[in-house]
Design a protein around this motif. Structure first.
Motif, PDB file in Angstrom:
ATOM      1  N   VAL A 198       0.835  -1.210   0.000  1.00  0.00           N
ATOM      2  CA  VAL A 198       0.000   0.000   0.000  1.00  0.00           C
ATOM      3  C   VAL A 198       0.867   1.256   0.000  1.00  0.00           C
ATOM      4  N   ALA A 199       1.927   1.232   0.825  1.00  0.00           N
ATOM      5  CA  ALA A 199       2.836   2.388   0.884  1.00  0.00           C
ATOM      6  C   ALA A 199       3.493   2.631  -0.467  1.00  0.00           C
ATOM      7  N   ILE A 201       2.361   1.973  -3.432  1.00  0.00           N
ATOM      8  CA  ILE A 201       1.390   2.555  -4.374  1.00  0.00           C
ATOM      9  C   ILE A 201       1.208   4.048  -4.104  1.00  0.00           C
ATOM     10  N   LEU A 202       1.029   4.410  -2.834  1.00  0.00           N
ATOM     11  CA  LEU A 202       0.828   5.820  -2.480  1.00  0.00           C
ATOM     12  C   LEU A 202       2.057   6.656  -2.799  1.00  0.00           C
ATOM     13  N   ILE A 203       3.227   6.122  -2.498  1.00  0.00           N
ATOM     14  CA  ILE A 203       4.474   6.832  -2.766  1.00  0.00           C
ATOM     15  C   ILE A 203       4.665   7.032  -4.267  1.00  0.00           C
ATOM     16  N   LEU A 205       2.402   7.418  -6.515  1.00  0.00           N
ATOM     17  CA  LEU A 205       1.505   8.468  -6.993  1.00  0.00           C
ATOM     18  C   LEU A 205       2.087   9.859  -6.779  1.00  0.00           C
ATOM     19  N   VAL A 206       2.966   9.988  -5.769  1.00  0.00           N
ATOM     20  CA  VAL A 206       3.554  11.291  -5.472  1.00  0.00           C
ATOM     21  C   VAL A 206       4.869  11.500  -6.211  1.00  0.00           C
ATOM     22  N   PHE A 380       6.122   7.892   5.361  1.00  0.00           N
ATOM     23  CA  PHE A 380       5.638   8.193   4.009  1.00  0.00           C
ATOM     24  C   PHE A 380       6.304   9.451   3.456  1.00  0.00           C
TER      25      PHE A 380
END
Length: 477
Positions: A198-199, A201-203, A205-206, A380
Motif C-alpha cells: 500500500v505504501a 502505491i501511495l508513494i 503516486l507522489v 511516508f
C-alpha cells in the motif's frame, strides 16, 4: 541470502562508524563552527527571526522576501528537507539510539547536532552558491555541484552521487517503510507485506510527479505532523515532570561513564553511547550527510546564506527540540528493564516509541494509536523526500532520460524494506550514510573559506542583498 547480507553490513557498520569517523565529524564540525563564528550561538536569534518567526508575519511585513531564481519556495524547500529529517529518523532513531547506546547516546546526539548546525548551514549555503540547472531549466545542485565546481574534483562528486543514489534506497526508503510497517504490526497487527504494498502505491503516486508535487504534499503534511508530535510529547513530559531530572541524570551519566541501563552491571559502555549517538544524530538531522542541500538548492532565494539559515534552524528543531522531547518521553514513561533487559537491547525502534506513548496518560488506545499514525505518516513523507534526493544524484550521473526508471525502482524496495529485519535494515542504512558523510565533510572543510566569505557578504547588510547567481547548465547526457 538475507542472513549473509545482514552479517556483512553489521560487520562493516562498527568499522565505518568507528573512532576515525567520530574524529572527522566532530573535528570538521568544530572547524566549521569556528569559521562561521559559532553561528549556533552568535546568530541564533537572527536565524530564528529570519526563518520560523518570519513565517508568522504578514507577507508584506516579512524580512525574507520571495526573490531570486529557483523551483520552489523556501518554505517548501525546508519542508522537503524536514520530511527527510524530522520523521522516522527522529522518532524511531532516538529510540534506537537509547536501545543500543543507552540514555547517554542522547547527549552525543546533542553534540553532533550542535556542530551540525554549522555543518548544515555550510553545505546548504554552498549548494545554493554553486547550483546549476538541467536542460529543462530545473535546479540541479547538491554536494556533487560544489565538489565539482568548488573543490574542482569531479571523481569525488561522482562518488558522492553514486553513494547518494544508492543510499536513498536504504536510509530514505527501507528504514522508513520498515519502521512504519513494524509500528502498524506492533499496534494493530497489520501484515507488514500489505503495509509495504500500500505504501509503495501511495508513494508512487507522489514521486512520479516530481519535485513540485512532492513540495505541495509535504508543505501541508510536515507542519501538522511536527506540531502534533511536539505538543503530545510536551503534555506527556509535563504529566511526568517529577521524572525529568532523573531522565537528564541518566543521559549525562551514560554519556561519560560505562554505567549501563541495569544498575551498571549489564549495560552498555560509553563507546556504544558515542557511536550510536553520532550515528542516530546524523541519521536524524542529516547534517553533513549532504542530502538536504539538494532540496534547499531548489529554493527561490537571492542569497546563498539566506537559505543556509533555514538549514541551521532545521537542525536545531530536529535534534535539540524533537529528539530531546522524544528521549524524555521514553525515559519518563518506560521502565529501563524494558529497554535493556540484559546485556542486549530490549525493545527498540518504533515499538519503543509506541510503548512510551501507550504508557503515558494518553493510554494504549489513543497514545499508541497516535504515535503509530505519526510514524507511518512520517515514514511516508521521508520516502518521498529521499526519492527526490536520490533522483537528483542519479540525474547528475546519467541525465534526465532514465529518471522514470529510478523513480519506479523505489517502489519494490519499499515493499522489501517493510518485510525486512530491524537490525539488518539499520545496519545497511548506517553503512551507506558513512559513504556519503566522509566525502561531503571533506569537501566542506576545503570550501569553508567560501562559506565564510558568503556569510560575511550577507551579514554586511541582511536587508540589502547584493549578490548575483551564475547560471550554470550542465552538459546534456
Amino acid at each position: 541470502m538475507a542472513y549473509y547480507i545482514e552479517t556483512i553490513f553489521r560487520t562493516i557498520q562498527p568499522i565505518v562508524w568507528g573512532p576515525p569517523t567520530w574524529a572527522i565529524l566532530l573535528g570538521i564540525g568544530l572547524i566549521l563552527s569556528i569559521r562561521t563564528g559559532f553561528l549556533q550561538v552568535t546568530k541564533f536569534t537572527h536565524y530564528l527571526d529570519r526563518t520560523l518567526i518570519d513565517m508568522f508575519r504578514k507577507p508584506e511585513n516579512r524580512k525574507n522576501k520571495l526573490k531570486g531564481g529557483g523551483d520552489i519556495t523556501p518554505w517548501q524547500a525546508v519542508n522537503t528537507a524536514f520530511c527527510a529529517t524530522m520523521g522516522v529518523g527522529t522518532l524511531a532513531g532516538t529510540a534506537t539510539a537509547i536501545g543500543f547506546g543507552g540514555p547517554g547516546a542522547v547527549f552525543w546526539m546533542w553534540v553532533v547536532g550542535f556542530f551540525g548546525i554549522a555543518t548544515k548551514f555550510s553545505e546548504v549555503t554552498l549548494a545554493v552558491h554553486f547550483r546549476g540547472f538541467n536542460k529543462k531549466g530545473e535546479v540541479l545542485s547538491g554536494p556533487f555541484a560544489y565538489m565539482e565546481r568548488g573543490v574542482g574534483f569531479k571523481p569525488l562528486a561522482k562518488f558522492f552521487a553514486v553513494a547518494g543514489a544508492i543510499a536513498a534506497f536504504g536510509i530514505g526508503n527501507m528504514v522508513q517503510s520498515n519502521s512504519a510497517a513494524f509500528a502498524l504490526e506492533f499496534q494493530w497487527g497489520l501484515p507488514r507485506l500489505w503495509v509495504g504494498i500500500v505504501a509503495a502505491i501511495l508513494i508512487g503516486l507522489v514521486v512520479i510527479g516530481g519535485l513540485k508535487r512532492i513540495a505541495k504534499v509535504v508543505e501541508k503534511l510536515i507542519p501538522a505532523l511536527a506540531l502534533t508530535s511536539i505538543v503530545a510529547s510536551i503534555i506527556i513530559i509535563l504529566s511526568n515532570v517529577t521524572g525529568v531530572p532523573y531522565a537528564f541524570g541518566l543521559i549525562f551519566r551514560g554519556a561519560f561513564s560505562s554505567e549501563g541501563l541495569v544498575g551498571g552491571v549489564l549495560g552498555v559502555s560509553i563507546m556504544y553511547a558515542i557511536r550510536f549517538g553520532l550515528m542516530r544524530g546524523i541519521f536524524s538531522n542529516e547534517a553533513g550527510l549532504g542530502s538536504a542541500p539538494i532540496a534547499y538548492a531548489a529554493a527561490k532565494t537571492d542569497h546563498p546564506t539566506k537559505q543556509g539559515l533555514w538549514g541551521a534552524v532545521e537542525v536545531f528543531m530536529d535534534t535539540h527540540v524533537m529528539c530531546t522531547l522524544i528521549a524524555l518521553v521514553i525515559l519518563v514513561t518506560v521502565p529501563l528493564g524494558v529497554i535493556a533487559p540484559g546485556t542486549a537491547p530490549g525493545m527498540t525502534g518504533s515499538p519503543l516509541v509506541i510503548y512510551a506513548f501507550s504508557s503515558s496518560l494518553f493510554g494504549p488506545v489513543f497514545g499508541g494509536g497516535l504515535m503509530t499514525i505519526l510514524i507511518a505518516m512520517f515514514g511516508f513523507t521521508t520516502v518521498i523526500g529521499w526519492a527526490f534526493y536520490g533522483e537528483k544524484c542519479f540525474e547528475y550521473l546519467f541525465g534526465l532520460k532514465p529518471i522514470l526508471g529510478y523513480r519506479l525502482a523505489m517502489l519494490p524496495i519499499c515493499v522489501f524494506g517493510a518485510t525486512g529485519g530491524v537490525a539488518a535494515i539499520w545496519a545497511i542504512a548506517d553503512t551507506l550514510n558513512a559513504f556519503m558523510v566522509v566525502p561531503n565533510i571533506i569537501a566542506l572543510l576545503l570550501l569553508s573559506g567560501t562559506v565564510k566569505k558568503l556569510m560575511n557578504d550577507y551579514f554586511k547588510n541582511p536587508d540589502k542583498i547584493d549578490y548575483t547567481f551564475e547560471k550554470i547548465t550542465p552538459e546534456s547526457k
